[in-house]
Write an enzyme that holds these catalytic residues in place. Structure first.
Site, mmCIF file in Angstrom:
data_model
loop_
_atom_site.group_PDB
_atom_site.id
_atom_site.type_symbol
_atom_site.label_atom_id
_atom_site.label_comp_id
_atom_site.label_asym_id
_atom_site.label_seq_id
_atom_site.Cartn_x
_atom_site.Cartn_y
_atom_site.Cartn_z
ATOM 1 N N ARG A 226 0.885 -1.282 0.044
ATOM 2 C CA ARG A 226 0.011 -0.112 -0.039
ATOM 3 C C ARG A 226 1.031 1.217 -0.178
ATOM 4 O O ARG A 226 0.655 2.182 0.755
ATOM 5 C CB ARG A 226 -0.925 0.075 1.238
ATOM 6 C CG ARG A 226 -1.778 -1.236 1.425
ATOM 7 C CD ARG A 226 -2.795 -1.429 0.575
ATOM 8 N NE ARG A 226 -3.617 -2.569 0.589
ATOM 9 C CZ ARG A 226 -3.253 -3.682 -0.299
ATOM 10 N NH1 ARG A 226 -2.914 -3.576 -1.268
ATOM 11 N NH2 ARG A 226 -3.817 -4.910 0.191
ATOM 12 N N HIS A 390 -1.945 -14.255 7.702
ATOM 13 C CA HIS A 390 -2.080 -15.089 6.546
ATOM 14 C C HIS A 390 -3.220 -15.747 6.434
ATOM 15 O O HIS A 390 -3.906 -16.238 7.405
ATOM 16 C CB HIS A 390 -0.991 -16.218 6.507
ATOM 17 C CG HIS A 390 -0.716 -16.969 5.377
ATOM 18 N ND1 HIS A 390 -1.531 -17.817 4.706
ATOM 19 C CD2 HIS A 390 0.797 -17.187 4.759
ATOM 20 C CE1 HIS A 390 -1.013 -18.452 3.619
ATOM 21 N NE2 HIS A 390 0.164 -17.900 3.491
ATOM 22 N N GLU A 403 0.768 -20.516 0.402
ATOM 23 C CA GLU A 403 -0.079 -19.856 -0.602
ATOM 24 C C GLU A 403 0.462 -20.513 -2.005
ATOM 25 O O GLU A 403 -0.221 -20.646 -2.891
ATOM 26 C CB GLU A 403 0.895 -18.395 -0.818
ATOM 27 C CG GLU A 403 0.339 -17.447 -1.633
ATOM 28 C CD GLU A 403 0.700 -16.140 -1.283
ATOM 29 O OE1 GLU A 403 0.610 -15.448 -0.096
ATOM 30 O OE2 GLU A 403 1.384 -15.393 -2.124
ATOM 31 N N ARG A 406 -2.456 -22.473 -3.571
ATOM 32 C CA ARG A 406 -3.261 -21.716 -4.541
ATOM 33 C C ARG A 406 -2.555 -21.204 -5.614
ATOM 34 O O ARG A 406 -3.151 -21.393 -6.724
ATOM 35 C CB ARG A 406 -3.874 -20.525 -3.755
ATOM 36 C CG ARG A 406 -5.072 -20.333 -2.770
ATOM 37 C CD ARG A 406 -5.271 -19.446 -1.964
ATOM 38 N NE ARG A 406 -4.272 -19.356 -0.850
ATOM 39 C CZ ARG A 406 -3.620 -18.106 -0.421
ATOM 40 N NH1 ARG A 406 -4.017 -16.982 -0.951
ATOM 41 N NH2 ARG A 406 -2.742 -17.905 0.523
ATOM 42 N N ARG A 427 -2.502 -10.665 0.644
ATOM 43 C CA ARG A 427 -2.845 -11.549 2.069
ATOM 44 C C ARG A 427 -3.832 -10.696 2.714
ATOM 45 O O ARG A 427 -4.821 -11.282 3.459
ATOM 46 C CB ARG A 427 -1.650 -11.978 2.717
ATOM 47 C CG ARG A 427 -0.908 -12.810 2.201
ATOM 48 C CD ARG A 427 0.304 -13.049 2.813
ATOM 49 N NE ARG A 427 1.059 -14.243 2.129
ATOM 50 C CZ ARG A 427 2.187 -14.544 2.270
ATOM 51 N NH1 ARG A 427 2.919 -14.180 3.395
ATOM 52 N NH2 ARG A 427 2.831 -15.450 1.812
ATOM 53 N N HIS A 527 1.187 -14.279 10.652
ATOM 54 C CA HIS A 527 2.053 -14.901 9.792
ATOM 55 C C HIS A 527 3.518 -14.321 9.838
ATOM 56 O O HIS A 527 4.470 -14.497 9.621
ATOM 57 C CB HIS A 527 1.823 -15.216 8.443
ATOM 58 C CG HIS A 527 2.655 -15.930 7.588
ATOM 59 N ND1 HIS A 527 3.013 -17.080 7.941
ATOM 60 C CD2 HIS A 527 3.204 -15.572 6.448
ATOM 61 C CE1 HIS A 527 3.974 -17.651 6.912
ATOM 62 N NE2 HIS A 527 4.064 -16.641 6.064
ATOM 63 N N HIS A 528 3.503 -12.794 9.818
ATOM 64 C CA HIS A 528 4.680 -12.058 9.723
ATOM 65 C C HIS A 528 4.545 -10.679 10.296
ATOM 66 O O HIS A 528 3.494 -10.101 10.408
ATOM 67 C CB HIS A 528 4.793 -11.845 8.221
ATOM 68 C CG HIS A 528 6.179 -11.215 7.802
ATOM 69 N ND1 HIS A 528 7.270 -12.060 7.623
ATOM 70 C CD2 HIS A 528 6.682 -10.136 7.852
ATOM 71 C CE1 HIS A 528 8.300 -10.980 7.455
ATOM 72 N NE2 HIS A 528 7.959 -9.812 7.613
ATOM 73 N N ARG A 567 3.278 -7.559 3.425
ATOM 74 C CA ARG A 567 4.198 -8.302 2.730
ATOM 75 C C ARG A 567 3.814 -8.965 1.741
ATOM 76 O O ARG A 567 2.765 -10.029 1.878
ATOM 77 C CB ARG A 567 5.041 -8.993 3.704
ATOM 78 C CG ARG A 567 6.253 -9.800 3.038
ATOM 79 C CD ARG A 567 7.185 -10.412 4.052
ATOM 80 N NE ARG A 567 6.592 -11.488 4.814
ATOM 81 C CZ ARG A 567 6.156 -12.673 4.058
ATOM 82 N NH1 ARG A 567 6.631 -13.030 2.957
ATOM 83 N NH2 ARG A 567 5.654 -13.628 5.057
HETATM 84 O O1 MEZ Z 1 6.262 -15.541 2.014
HETATM 85 C C1 MEZ Z 1 5.751 -16.311 2.471
HETATM 86 O O2 MEZ Z 1 5.304 -16.010 3.720
HETATM 87 C C2 MEZ Z 1 5.149 -17.243 1.915
HETATM 88 C C3 MEZ Z 1 5.119 -17.529 0.295
HETATM 89 C C4 MEZ Z 1 4.222 -18.225 2.692
HETATM 90 C C5 MEZ Z 1 3.361 -19.231 1.920
HETATM 91 O O3 MEZ Z 1 2.153 -19.053 1.786
HETATM 92 O O4 MEZ Z 1 3.850 -20.330 1.617
#
Ligand code: MEZ
Length: 595
Positions: A226, A390, A403, A406, A427, A527-528, A567
């Site tokens: 963003r 996530h 991910e 998908r 995400r 997740h991050h 991210r």
């Molecule tokens: O970079 C990530 O966090 C990632 C690719 C995670 C994932 O869904 O595998």
């Protein structure tokens, strides 16, 4: 090898059970002691020799385990695990003592995240006091007062991908390096990275005719974030991304596979060939490289203070060793590579209260230590409250459904079996969309074609997370998704037409036609943590006035600024390698010039 050890080895080779202790509540140490005394495992028989030979990594003790029982590769080939092999899926080759505590209750490391019903040998041994969170200020001050017990050029704090890359880079520039990891094995959160490494203008892309550019990489990262990212840091990430891939390859990694991740205009997520997860592969490569290049890697070694000289330059750190206690190590340069704070409930509750109750896909190591260490000495923080959810963490678990699933063809549907968003959106958008669905969870649906492409999916099956059926109608029946068959028929038509008029999904890599068909329940989770220590483009930490803190560097998830508000998948692994290497090289240069 002495006679008793030889007997023990022979028993192992013959497959005799060594797991049942002769006496209830006997420890592994007592059992081994009866065979050959303390010397069976330790570097001597007398306490003073044992103590002298004991390191925090228990190097000698682990060597003895391997001598008698065989090493990781040997055990893997003679005792292939037919069901779940956590070593292959992510742990890799770690110290035997990480699980097999000898004088204490053994701990199955996997159960820090999973819930396996598996009895460890000597499981009824008594639990002693856990080694955790001391941060004992008196002992820290005493260690500083005593002065450094060792001196090196560069200290790296944290043994995930950023730390291992930094340590390798510093070592290759000629610095003496010690890497200190608090956990009982290296790998950190990177060890769980399932997706890939984003890079542009790589050999792999050129060979496959992918017309990607560094400018596109920057534009995608900024759009995904963003436009809240520090564009100078993003440019460095893009500029050095291909070089980072080559660096990993030079250390022995395989990064041949390419796929799309959310928010990408060109296919730039690089992965090992064969569908293996990227994180464990990179960590395995770096662990081997560190051994080969003689990098001093110490586990069970938690840094509890960064020590400054009177002129505010770096003096070193105080480390708390699990077996050796507190001591100061002197160095002119320190690199923080401690990861994010996704597993620190207090920090999440403070910085992002709305996410406090969410599950997390992170490793237990992600407790924000580096952020606290840096704050204490006046470092500036960037975007500290930006936490990424996530969208696809296994519902009611801590297991990330990458991910990639998908990316190679799964669709995401609600409890009625209806798609509700492009599966390849960013995400934050996907997570918000899931939380707006009835029951606030979704299903990923895919077929056997995908399982054949993605080895990691077998792991989800072994963990009992997948619903499976021979027809889509049967899958709909089992899961209660009444509109699933219609959705799959419609999606297969979009695949044939090469476009998704409903949600504008950017990549339609496969249809859903080959039995068996699968579904897995997912929900968003932490997740991050995108914010953290402020750095400049040299990975130099900045203070509250935005001046360089000479000698202090940081890389990876402990830092903020690169990813902005959101991210993109695949940019974190790239960040750990690119900025890990930059931090290592600059820290080495700084320390060597100071000599
Ligand atoms: O970079 C990530 O966090 C990632 C690719 C995670 C994932 O869904 O595998």
């Amino acid at each position: 090898m002495n006679l008793k050890l030889a007997t023990l080895s022979a028993a192992v080779v013959l497959g005799l059970s060594l797991t049942a202790p002769a006496v209830a509540s006997q420890t592994l140490a007592q059992f081994h002691g009866e065979m050959g005394g303390c010397e069976t495992c330790h570097a001597g028989e007398k306490l003073k020799d044992i103590k002298a030979g004991l390191t925090d990594s228990q190097t000698h003790e682990n060597k003895m385990c391997v001598e008698c029982h065989g090493g990781y590769e040997e055990l893997k080939s003679t005792k292939p695990n037919t069901h779940i092999d956590p070593h292959s899926s992510h742990l890799g080759d770690i110290n035997c003592t990480a699980c097999h505590a000898a004088h204490d209750k053994p701990e199955m490391t996997c159960n820090r995240c999973h819930n396996f019903d598996f009895e460890m040998p000597f499981a009824d041994a008594k639990q002693k006091k856990a080694w955790n969170g001391d941060w004992n200020q008196e002992k820290i001050q005493a260690a500083i007062a005593k002065g450094p017990q060792e001196t090196v050029d560069v200290i790296v704090v944290g043994g995930g991908s950023a730390g291992l890359n930094a340590a390798m880079a510093a070592k290759m520039k000629g610095a003496s390096v010690v890497l200190l990891e608090k956990n009982d094995y290296t790998g950190g959160n990177s060890m769980l990275a399932a997706g890939g490494y984003n890079a542009s203008e790589t050999r792999q892309q050129k060979e496959k005719g992918v017309p990607d550019t560094k400018e596109l990489f920057v534009a995608d990262a900024m759009k995904g974030g963003r436009n809240q990212n520090d564009i100078e840091l993003v440019k460095v990430l893009a500029e050095h991304s291909a070089e980072g891939i080559e660096w990993l390859e030079s250390l022995g990694a395989n990064m041949e596979d390419l796929k799309f991740s959310g928010g990408q205009t060109e296919m730039r997520t690089h992965r090992p060939a064969g569908g293996y997860s990227v994180g464990p592969h990179i960590i395995d490569t770096l662990r081997k490289a560190a051994i080969k290049h003689d990098v001093d890697v110490r586990v069970n070694s938690r840094v509890e203070k960064i020590v400054l000289n009177d002129d505010q330059s770096i003096a070193g750190v105080v480390v708390h060793g699990r077996h050796t206690g507190y001591k100061m190590i002197a160095a002119d340069a320190v690199i923080l590579a401690t990861g994010g704070y996704g597993m620190n409930k207090e920090m999440v509750a403070y910085y992002r209260p709305t996410m406090a109750d969410m599950t997390s896909s992170n490793n237990i190591t992600a407790t924000g230590d580096g952020i606290l260490l840096a704050k204490e000495i006046g470092a500036s923080m960037t975007d500290i409250d930006w936490v990424q959810a996530h969208p696809t963490i296994g519902k009611d678990s801590r297991i990330l459904i990458s991910e990639t699933v998908r990316g190679v063809g799964a669709i995401m549907v609600n409890i009625h079996g209806e798609r509700f968003i492009s599966e390849m959106t960013t995400r934050d958008r996907a997570s918000d969309a899931v939380l707006k669905q009835p029951e606030q969870y979704a299903w990923l649906v895919f077929d056997q074609q995908l399982v054949e492409k993605k080895k990691m999916v077998e792991g989800f099956d072994h963990l009992g997370m997948l619903s499976k059926a021979n027809t889509v109608a049967e899958l709909a029946e089992i899961t209660g998704m009444k509109n699933l068959a219609a959705t799959v028929t419609e999606y297969n038509q979009f695949y044939k037409d090469g476009k998704d008029p409903k949600f504008g999904r950017s990549a339609l890599p496969a249809d859903i036609v080959k039995a068996p068909f699968y579904a897995v329940k997912v929900a968003p989770g932490i997740h991050h943590t995108m914010g953290g220590v402020a750095i400049d483009t040299d990975a130099n930490v900045l203070n509250l006035q935005s001046w360089k803190m000479e000698g202090l560097y940081a890389a990876g998830e402990v830092t903020g600024g690169i990813h902005g508000y959101n991210r993109l998948g695949g940019n974190a692994v790239a960040d750990t390698v690119v900025f890990g290497k930059i931090a290592g090289e600059n820290a080495a240069k700084f320390a060597l010039e100071k000599k």
